[in-house]
Scaffold this motif. Structure first.
Motif, short mmCIF file in Angstrom:
data_model
loop_
_atom_site.label_atom_id
_atom_site.label_comp_id
_atom_site.label_asym_id
_atom_site.label_seq_id
_atom_site.Cartn_x
_atom_site.Cartn_y
_atom_site.Cartn_z
N ASN A 1 0.80 -1.23 0.00
CA ASN A 1 0.00 0.00 0.00
C ASN A 1 0.82 1.27 0.00
O ASN A 1 0.28 2.35 -0.17
CB ASN A 1 -0.91 0.02 1.23
CG ASN A 1 -2.26 -0.55 0.94
OD1 ASN A 1 -2.70 -0.50 -0.20
ND2 ASN A 1 -2.92 -1.08 1.94
N GLY A 2 2.14 1.17 0.24
CA GLY A 2 2.88 2.38 0.53
C GLY A 2 3.95 2.79 -0.46
O GLY A 2 4.58 3.83 -0.27
N TRP A 3 4.18 2.03 -1.54
CA TRP A 3 5.32 2.33 -2.40
C TRP A 3 5.06 3.51 -3.33
O TRP A 3 5.98 4.16 -3.80
CB TRP A 3 5.71 1.11 -3.23
CG TRP A 3 4.67 0.73 -4.24
CD1 TRP A 3 3.54 0.02 -4.01
CD2 TRP A 3 4.64 1.09 -5.63
NE1 TRP A 3 2.81 -0.10 -5.16
CE2 TRP A 3 3.47 0.54 -6.17
CE3 TRP A 3 5.51 1.81 -6.46
CZ2 TRP A 3 3.12 0.71 -7.51
CZ3 TRP A 3 5.16 1.97 -7.78
CH2 TRP A 3 3.98 1.42 -8.31
N MET A 4 3.76 3.81 -3.59
CA MET A 4 3.43 4.77 -4.64
C MET A 4 3.95 6.17 -4.35
O MET A 4 4.39 6.88 -5.25
CB MET A 4 1.91 4.82 -4.86
CG MET A 4 1.29 3.52 -5.29
SD MET A 4 0.77 2.58 -3.84
CE MET A 4 -0.73 3.43 -3.36
N VAL A 5 3.89 6.55 -3.08
CA VAL A 5 4.28 7.92 -2.76
C VAL A 5 5.77 8.14 -3.02
O VAL A 5 6.18 9.19 -3.51
CB VAL A 5 3.88 8.27 -1.30
CG1 VAL A 5 4.56 7.35 -0.31
CG2 VAL A 5 4.21 9.71 -0.97
N TYR A 6 6.59 7.11 -2.77
CA TYR A 6 8.02 7.24 -3.06
C TYR A 6 8.25 7.39 -4.57
O TYR A 6 9.08 8.15 -5.02
CB TYR A 6 8.80 6.01 -2.57
CG TYR A 6 8.75 5.78 -1.09
CD1 TYR A 6 9.62 6.43 -0.23
CD2 TYR A 6 7.83 4.89 -0.54
CE1 TYR A 6 9.57 6.21 1.13
CE2 TYR A 6 7.78 4.66 0.82
CZ TYR A 6 8.65 5.32 1.65
OH TYR A 6 8.60 5.10 2.99
N ALA A 7 7.49 6.59 -5.34
CA ALA A 7 7.64 6.65 -6.79
C ALA A 7 7.32 8.06 -7.29
O ALA A 7 8.06 8.62 -8.11
CB ALA A 7 6.74 5.61 -7.46
N ARG A 8 6.24 8.63 -6.79
CA ARG A 8 5.85 9.97 -7.25
C ARG A 8 6.90 11.01 -6.90
O ARG A 8 7.31 11.80 -7.73
CB ARG A 8 4.52 10.36 -6.60
CG ARG A 8 3.34 9.91 -7.41
CD ARG A 8 2.08 10.56 -6.90
NE ARG A 8 0.96 10.16 -7.75
CZ ARG A 8 -0.30 10.31 -7.40
NH1 ARG A 8 -0.60 10.84 -6.25
NH2 ARG A 8 -1.24 9.93 -8.22
#
Lengths: 316, 306
Positions: free
Chosen positions: A174-181
């Motif tokens: 649930n949490g990897w997306m913010v790092y990618a952005r």
């Protein structure tokens, strides 16, 4: 640019030697009291978590039915044997808090490490390569951000069965997306800088350009994000454990202890109160450290936080 | 405009299909739905009969399309726990969640705007500093624990308010407050920081210089321009409240909404009801997201549809 006091300037001078660097870092941290105490609390907590089995006054799982539901030491009926009282099975609340710090820290670090590495690598590739692969990665990010994440987490935890490992897996997914952005955005702003172009011109391979030339420039924004995410993960683990879908007994967790205390809220206030304070202090400390770090690395944010007279300079 | 709308609707459909696929992969491939829903002592014949009755012995692709075929007709099957259509249960509990979310976020928004503006007018003052500190504290407190502390204060010690269930207006107060406080902290900070930006812009100087009343300068001119990030955050809060925070808050107060129902479905091992809830919430989130895109456009005409 945050070094405005004479103290801090002195500390910055011998920046070349490692000892001087640490001193400069501490002086700078001391100038932001909230950040300093946040860092202090987290350091103490980390030590407590690592050495928990040596420190705890009692075995956190040891039941003693004759000592059940004893209030904290400073209340009228409290005893000095159990400073923060005992729970419904006579277990020492303080020992359980110290053991609970272990789980919170473990889940926090593990999720930040897993989600962070996946997200940063995805963001680096998307930002550096651009084109089709960028579009695909960012489309996945956008779609997953629109998912009802908690509900999907609940389904996964129900099917696989809750445990520390599944909590780590679910929160990482649930949490990897913010790092990618964040990484992608930062890469895009760094990519056109002279030193990156220079590295490409002399024929450095793209992997070398990404990891040796681009990634170090992203340390500051990523470090702030990591600390903020760490705080968020601690809250999420506590909430899942509170709902009965996180850490399972006989392991201890702050969220789990709040859930236990909830059944005794009408007579034993200390059972819900102390684990919640532990969570809140940890998260607050992380937030204060992140806030200090953001100001330290981005002088414009400073003007906004302690805006007194300096705001116009930053704005105009 | 038309192309933008179409693109957004398609994006929403991708999300809904994606959520459904994830639910199917998790429940049918990773887990065994029959083992999950039946008691441990069930015999092999009972298991086979159960799987047959629910179509769980079909290939997963067939099951998936059966689910989608039912879902478009709002037929999600019967809840095992309550023995009635899952959608009927959802329709019954959903309005209570909507009521809770609107009350909580409404409260947060109505308070955050004036407080944030007030703080932005005097950045660095003690009022501002204590507001920033208070918001940081509010963001750090776990929401379920906040609810329990409110129960301890207003329910156990003062005995002013009921601590669980629903029915009267008084039952709504504590859950709505629990939902509102962290959102209030985040919204206040957002109003404050975007107002600080706007209040130092040149057009505000101009407005002041030509003698425009201060209230008009602040509330009409500056706030209009500051409202865009505030609206985005409000939309984000709305979605988070529906699809996340409501589960925790409703469970703390036994508020019979869709979040508490999801937790009960898990406790009852009722996968049919749980997957129906997740699907319906995903659809609601997509619809709210679509609606918000158009609200942002209304608020800020500078946003271009492309």
């Amino acid at each position: 640019m945050t070094a405005t006091t004479p103290d801090a300037l002195e500390g910055l001078e011998p920046a070349a030697a490692p000892a001087g660097r640490i001193r400069a870092f501490l002086t700078d941290l001391w100038s932001d009291k909230a950040g300093f105490f946040g860092m202090l609390f987290l350091t103490i907590l980390l030590l407590l978590a690592v050495f928990a089995p040596l420190i705890v006054p009692y075995d956190p799982g040891a039941q003693s039915l004759t000592d059940r539901l004893q209030p904290p030491a400073w209340t009228a009926e409290g005893t000095s044997a159990h400073i923060l009282g005992t729970d419904n099975l006579g277990r020492d609340v303080l020992s359980r808090l110290i053991m609970g710090a272990r789980i919170s820290m473990l889940v926090g670090f593990a999720v930040v490490a897993i989600a962070g590495s996946v997200g940063v690598v995805a963001g680096l590739i998307a930002g550096y390569r651009g084109g089709k692969i960028d579009a695909v990665i960012m489309r996945i990010v956008d779609t997953q951000v629109a998912f009802p994440g908690l509900l999907l987490a609940l389904i996964i935890l129900t099917v696989i069965g809750p445990s520390a490992t599944t909590v780590i897996i679910v929160l990482s997914i649930n949490g990897w997306m913010v790092y990618a952005r964040v990484t992608r955005g930062a890469v895009l702003s760094v990519k056109e800088r002279g030193y990156v172009e220079a590295a490409e011109l002399v024929g450095a391979k793209s992997r070398r350009v990404i990891f040796r030339h681009i990634l170090p420039g992203l340390t500051a924004p990523l470090l702030t994000l990591v600390i903020l995410e760490f705080a968020r993960i601690i809250l999420a683990e506590a909430a899942l454990s509170f709902l009965g879908l996180g850490i399972q007994p006989p392991q201890t967790s702050w969220g789990l202890d709040v859930a236990i205390g909830r059944d005794y809220i009408f007579n034993s206030w200390w059972l819900v109160t102390f684990p919640g304070i532990a969570i809140a202090l940890t998260v607050l400390s992380a937030n204060m450290v992140a806030s200090w770090l953001r100001i330290r690395t981005n002088p414009l944010a400073r003007a906004k936080r302690f805006a007194e007279t300096s705001i116009q300079e930053g704005d105009l | 405009m038309g192309r933008f709308a179409l693109q957004r609707v398609l994006q929403g459909l991708v999300v809904i299909v994606g959520v459904t696929i994830v639910v199917f992969v998790v429940t049918r491939l990773i887990g065994d739905p029959v083992a999950l829903m039946l008691p441990l002592e069930a015999t092999a014949e009972e298991r086979a009969a159960f799987a047959g009755a629910l179509g769980l012995d079909e290939p997963i692709i067939v099951q998936f399309f059966e689910f989608v075929r039912g879902a478009v007709r709002l037929d999600f099957g019967e809840s095992l726990w309550q023995g009635r259509p899952a959608f009927e249960i959802i329709l019954e509990v959903l309005p209570r969640t909507v009521m809770l979310v609107l009350a909580g976020l409404g409260l947060a928004f109505v308070l955050a705007v004036p407080v944030g503006i007030f703080a932005a007018r005097r950045p660095g003052s003690w009022v501002d500093r204590s507001l920033v500190g208070g918001s940081l504290l509010g963001l750090s407190v776990p929401q379920f624990w906040l609810g329990l502390m409110l129960i301890l204060l207003f329910g156990v010690t003062l005995k002013w308010l009921p601590t669980s269930g629903s029915g009267t207006f008084l039952h709504l107060v504590l859950p709505a407050l629990t939902l509102a406080l962290p959102a209030f902290g985040r919204l206040t900070m957002m109003v404050r920081s975007s107002m600080i930006d706007e209040l130092h812009a040149a057009y505000i100087e101009t407005a002041r210089a030509k003698g425009m009343p201060e209230w008009r300068t602040v509330f009409v001119h500056a706030f209009r321009n500051a409202s865009n990030p505030v609206a985005t955050l409000t939309g984000w809060e709305l979605i988070r409240a529906i699809a996340g925070y409501s589960v925790v808050v409703e469970t703390v107060f036994a508020w019979p909404g869709i979040g508490f129902m999801a937790i009960q479905a898990i406790q009852q091992q009722d996968l049919i009801l749980l997957q129906a809830i997740v699907f319906v919430v995903a659809v609601i989130v997509v619809i709210v997201n679509l609606a918000l895109d158009f609200v942002y456009k209304l608020i800020d005409p500078r946003i271009q549809f492309v």
